[in-house]
Design a protein around this motif. Structure first.
Motif, PDB file in Angstrom:
ATOM      1  N   GLU A 206      31.628  92.219  19.648  1.00 49.69           N
ATOM      2  CA  GLU A 206      31.507  90.825  19.184  1.00 49.69           C
ATOM      3  C   GLU A 206      30.040  90.392  19.095  1.00 49.69           C
ATOM      4  N   PRO A 207      29.727  89.509  18.128  1.00 49.18           N
ATOM      5  CA  PRO A 207      28.321  89.107  17.939  1.00 49.18           C
ATOM      6  C   PRO A 207      27.776  88.313  19.126  1.00 49.18           C
ATOM      7  N   LEU A 208      26.449  88.279  19.209  1.00 48.23           N
ATOM      8  CA  LEU A 208      25.788  87.489  20.253  1.00 48.23           C
ATOM      9  C   LEU A 208      26.086  86.018  20.033  1.00 48.23           C
ATOM     10  N   PHE A 209      26.171  85.277  21.109  1.00 46.11           N
ATOM     11  CA  PHE A 209      26.293  83.818  20.999  1.00 46.11           C
ATOM     12  C   PHE A 209      24.907  83.212  20.734  1.00 46.11           C
ATOM     13  N   ASP A 210      24.922  81.914  20.319  1.00 50.41           N
ATOM     14  CA  ASP A 210      23.694  81.283  19.803  1.00 50.41           C
ATOM     15  C   ASP A 210      22.540  81.195  20.799  1.00 50.41           C
ATOM     16  N   THR A 211      22.829  80.721  22.003  1.00 54.24           N
ATOM     17  CA  THR A 211      21.731  80.505  22.962  1.00 54.24           C
ATOM     18  C   THR A 211      21.009  81.814  23.239  1.00 54.24           C
ATOM     19  N   ILE A 212      21.792  82.867  23.394  1.00 58.00           N
ATOM     20  CA  ILE A 212      21.225  84.170  23.718  1.00 58.00           C
ATOM     21  C   ILE A 212      20.430  84.691  22.512  1.00 58.00           C
ATOM     22  N   ALA A 213      21.009  84.579  21.324  1.00 58.95           N
ATOM     23  CA  ALA A 213      20.312  85.042  20.113  1.00 58.95           C
ATOM     24  C   ALA A 213      19.027  84.238  19.910  1.00 58.95           C
ATOM     25  N   ASP A 214      19.086  82.916  20.154  1.00 59.05           N
ATOM     26  CA  ASP A 214      17.879  82.084  19.998  1.00 59.05           C
ATOM     27  C   ASP A 214      16.774  82.534  20.957  1.00 59.05           C
ATOM     28  N   GLY A 215      17.158  82.907  22.157  1.00 60.47           N
ATOM     29  CA  GLY A 215      16.171  83.384  23.143  1.00 60.47           C
ATOM     30  C   GLY A 215      15.442  84.615  22.624  1.00 60.47           C
ATOM     31  N   LEU A 216      16.188  85.515  22.017  1.00 56.04           N
ATOM     32  CA  LEU A 216      15.580  86.738  21.462  1.00 56.04           C
ATOM     33  C   LEU A 216      14.637  86.384  20.310  1.00 56.04           C
TER      34      LEU A 216
ATOM     35  N   GLU B 133       6.988  95.590  35.970  1.00 52.70           N
ATOM     36  CA  GLU B 133       8.082  95.331  36.918  1.00 52.70           C
ATOM     37  C   GLU B 133       9.047  94.274  36.387  1.00 52.70           C
ATOM     38  N   GLY B 134       8.777  93.761  35.214  1.00 47.91           N
ATOM     39  CA  GLY B 134       9.682  92.790  34.608  1.00 47.91           C
ATOM     40  C   GLY B 134       9.173  91.370  34.781  1.00 47.91           C
ATOM     41  N   SER B 135       9.686  90.481  33.943  1.00 45.52           N
ATOM     42  CA  SER B 135       9.242  89.086  33.986  1.00 45.52           C
ATOM     43  C   SER B 135       9.645  88.457  35.320  1.00 45.52           C
ATOM     44  N   ALA B 136       8.684  87.792  35.960  1.00 49.17           N
ATOM     45  CA  ALA B 136       8.962  87.170  37.264  1.00 49.17           C
ATOM     46  C   ALA B 136      10.060  86.118  37.126  1.00 49.17           C
ATOM     47  N   ALA B 137      10.021  85.376  36.008  1.00 51.18           N
ATOM     48  CA  ALA B 137      11.021  84.313  35.813  1.00 51.18           C
ATOM     49  C   ALA B 137      12.425  84.912  35.742  1.00 51.18           C
ATOM     50  N   LEU B 138      12.539  86.044  35.050  1.00 53.43           N
ATOM     51  CA  LEU B 138      13.867  86.668  34.927  1.00 53.43           C
ATOM     52  C   LEU B 138      14.335  87.206  36.278  1.00 53.43           C
ATOM     53  N   ARG B 139      13.421  87.830  37.023  1.00 58.86           N
ATOM     54  CA  ARG B 139      13.816  88.382  38.334  1.00 58.86           C
ATOM     55  C   ARG B 139      14.255  87.257  39.277  1.00 58.86           C
ATOM     56  N   GLN B 140      13.525  86.136  39.217  1.00 56.50           N
ATOM     57  CA  GLN B 140      13.883  84.988  40.052  1.00 56.50           C
ATOM     58  C   GLN B 140      15.266  84.467  39.672  1.00 56.50           C
TER      59      GLN B 140
ATOM     60  N   GLY C 245      17.624  87.829  27.999  1.00 57.28           N
ATOM     61  CA  GLY C 245      18.301  87.825  29.291  1.00 57.28           C
ATOM     62  C   GLY C 245      18.118  86.497  30.016  1.00 57.28           C
ATOM     63  N   LEU C 246      16.915  85.978  29.940  1.00 59.58           N
ATOM     64  CA  LEU C 246      16.644  84.687  30.577  1.00 59.58           C
ATOM     65  C   LEU C 246      17.486  83.593  29.913  1.00 59.58           C
ATOM     66  N   ALA C 247      17.578  83.644  28.588  1.00 61.82           N
ATOM     67  CA  ALA C 247      18.414  82.665  27.873  1.00 61.82           C
ATOM     68  C   ALA C 247      19.880  82.819  28.286  1.00 61.82           C
ATOM     69  N   ALA C 248      20.297  84.072  28.488  1.00 58.70           N
ATOM     70  CA  ALA C 248      21.695  84.322  28.864  1.00 58.70           C
ATOM     71  C   ALA C 248      22.019  83.748  30.244  1.00 58.70           C
ATOM     72  N   LEU C 249      20.994  83.586  31.074  1.00 59.46           N
ATOM     73  CA  LEU C 249      21.235  83.070  32.421  1.00 59.46           C
ATOM     74  C   LEU C 249      20.967  81.562  32.523  1.00 59.46           C
ATOM     75  N   SER C 250      20.685  80.924  31.392  1.00 55.76           N
ATOM     76  CA  SER C 250      20.583  79.456  31.386  1.00 55.76           C
ATOM     77  C   SER C 250      21.997  78.896  31.500  1.00 55.76           C
ATOM     78  N   GLU C 251      22.110  77.597  31.706  1.00 56.72           N
ATOM     79  CA  GLU C 251      23.444  77.015  31.864  1.00 56.72           C
ATOM     80  C   GLU C 251      24.323  77.315  30.647  1.00 56.72           C
ATOM     81  N   LYS C 252      23.742  77.120  29.442  1.00 52.67           N
ATOM     82  CA  LYS C 252      24.534  77.364  28.220  1.00 52.67           C
ATOM     83  C   LYS C 252      24.807  78.855  28.034  1.00 52.67           C
ATOM     84  N   GLY C 253      23.791  79.660  28.363  1.00 51.54           N
ATOM     85  CA  GLY C 253      23.960  81.108  28.225  1.00 51.54           C
ATOM     86  C   GLY C 253      25.074  81.617  29.125  1.00 51.54           C
ATOM     87  N   LEU C 254      25.143  81.088  30.328  1.00 54.79           N
ATOM     88  CA  LEU C 254      26.204  81.523  31.250  1.00 54.79           C
ATOM     89  C   LEU C 254      27.582  81.121  30.731  1.00 54.79           C
TER      90      LEU C 254
END
Ligand code: PLP
Length: 398
Positions: free
Chosen positions: A45-55, A74-81, A293-302
């Motif tokens: 299935e295609p990506l949802f909007d919030t996640i696609a917008d983040g990319l 080591e990856g983005s600190a914001a994403l690891r947090q 990934g960070l967008a996917a973990l936002s409220e809308k992304g989740l």
């Protein structure tokens, strides 16, 4: 130049090529028929909007002087947090979360932490990279047609409630556990995970816990991470992935949680060693994928992750129901995108051929995941609703 002898021990990738061969031979003989695949674990299935917008936003930012970034080993600190907060209640520091380009790569790399002399034990059936990766670093020997020499296969079947016989695990082993499980769809209970952690801590074992399907868990009583279990920080490493919950199979993003509390026998930090290994042979995940990934973990992304996993779970429920209506015993399908169907007295390939030729449905023979998978086939819920409904209607017609 000679090949690495470990490479010669690896069994050829037989399962999916053989499935493709049988499917294509059948389709060539019957070009008028529509064959439906419920065989693979690839998302559809295609990506949802919030996640696609983040990319997209990150890709565009990279074309600006202010938004440009290069290596982020080591990856983005914001994403690891964010991962620590969303998946572990914020209990891990960002230095205990390592961003990867997907769980599979980390499964392969994690073996380097322990080396060829460490005994390996796997659930049987299992996701094949656990054993193949072990053999690649020399921790397992040649394949005799049923399994690799030197690896402890731990049957997980309905008879033992999918819980391995830990008496077969040598002290100081690396123990691979996957829950929700690929291929069986079984999700370990809290009591089972507590028993595993207690065993590992008492016997110097390290659990590699593959939680790639944790976002499919709906039953609140089932743990979504091994770190819900007291004592796991001292004996477990968890790998996880955006592939299935967020549709990142092609985008590529995952992580490994490796607590400071995990120590080698002499007291050395496994976390530090992992930092060294990843810095040596891995230059980090794509910064575009990390922004996604960070967008996917936002409220809308989740919410989008929830909607996407609900979509596949609906498929899983339909498949499970269709099989059970025919009197076929199944495991999984709730809290997991896989349905594991049992056909006592028959071989997995025999059932595969029947499903292909009678219903024009492609599945995955359970024996391809290990000897204890014999007489099972795996149905995958990764597919379009319309195809799954049609496949279920065919099963219902008999
Ligand atoms: N772990 C399990 C149990 C899987 O089934 C898969 C993919 O099918 C992976 C890991 C790989 O995930 P990734 O796409 O993050 O490499």
């Amino acid at each position: 130049m000679k090949p690495n002898p470990c490479l010669e021990n690896i069994a050829p990738g037989y399962l999916f090529p053989e499935i493709a061969k049988r499917r294509s031979a059948y389709q060539q003989a019957h070009p008028e028929l529509k064959v439906i695949s419920l065989g693979v674990g690839n998302t559809t299935e295609p990506l949802f909007d919030t996640i696609a917008d983040g990319l997209v936003r990150e890709a565009q930012a990279l074309a600006t002087a202010e938004g440009y970034s290069g290596y982020q080993d080591e990856g983005s600190a914001a994403l690891r947090q964010k991962i620590s907060e969303v998946f572990y209640g914020g209990r891990f520091s960002i230095d205990e979360i390592f961003i990867s380009d997907g769980a599979k790569g980390d499964v392969g790399r994690l073996q380097l932490l322990f080396g060829a002399g460490t005994p390996v034990a796997v659930q049987d059936p299992a996701y094949p990279v656990y054993v193949d990766g072990s053999v690649l670093i020399g921790a397992g020997g040649p394949h005799d047609g049923t399994g690799y020499a030197g690896i402890a296969y731990l049957p997980c079947t309905p008879e033992n409630k999918f819980f391995p016989d830990l008496a077969k695990v040598a002290p100081g082993s690396l123990l691979y556990i996957c829950s929700p499980n690929n291929p069986t769809g079984y999700v370990m209970t809290r009591a089972q995970l507590e028993a595993l952690v207690a065993f590992a801590n008492a016997n110097g074992a390290v659990i590699i816990f593959d939680a790639a399907y944790s976002e499919f868990i709906r039953d609140k009583a089932l743990p979504k991470t091994i770190f819900e279990i007291a004592g796991a920080d001292a004996c477990a490493i968890e790998i996880n992935s955006f592939s299935k919950p967020a549709g990142f199979t092609g985008v590529r993003l995952g992580w490994t949680a490796l607590p400071f509390g995990l120590k080698y026998d002499g007291g050395g930090s496994v976390n530090k060693a992992w930092s060294r290994v990843t810095a040596t042979i891995f230059n980090g995940a794509s910064n575009i994928a990390q922004a996604g990934g960070l967008a996917a973990l936002s409220e809308k992304g989740l919410q989008e992750i929830r909607a996407l996993t609900d979509y596949y779970l609906e498929n899983a429920h339909l498949i499970k129901q269709a099989l059970e209506d025919r009197g076929i015993r199944t495991i999984g399908g709730y809290d997991s995108p896989y349905v594991w169907a049992q056909f006592p007295g028959r071989t997995s390939w025999d059932v595969f051929d029947e499903l292909l030729t009678k219903y024009n449905i492609v599945t995955t023979p359970g024996s391809g995941f290990g000897p204890a998978g014999e007489s099972f086939v795996r149905f995958s819920a990764f597919g379009h609703h319309a195809d799954v409904r049609e496949a279920c209607a065919r099963l219902a017609k008999g």
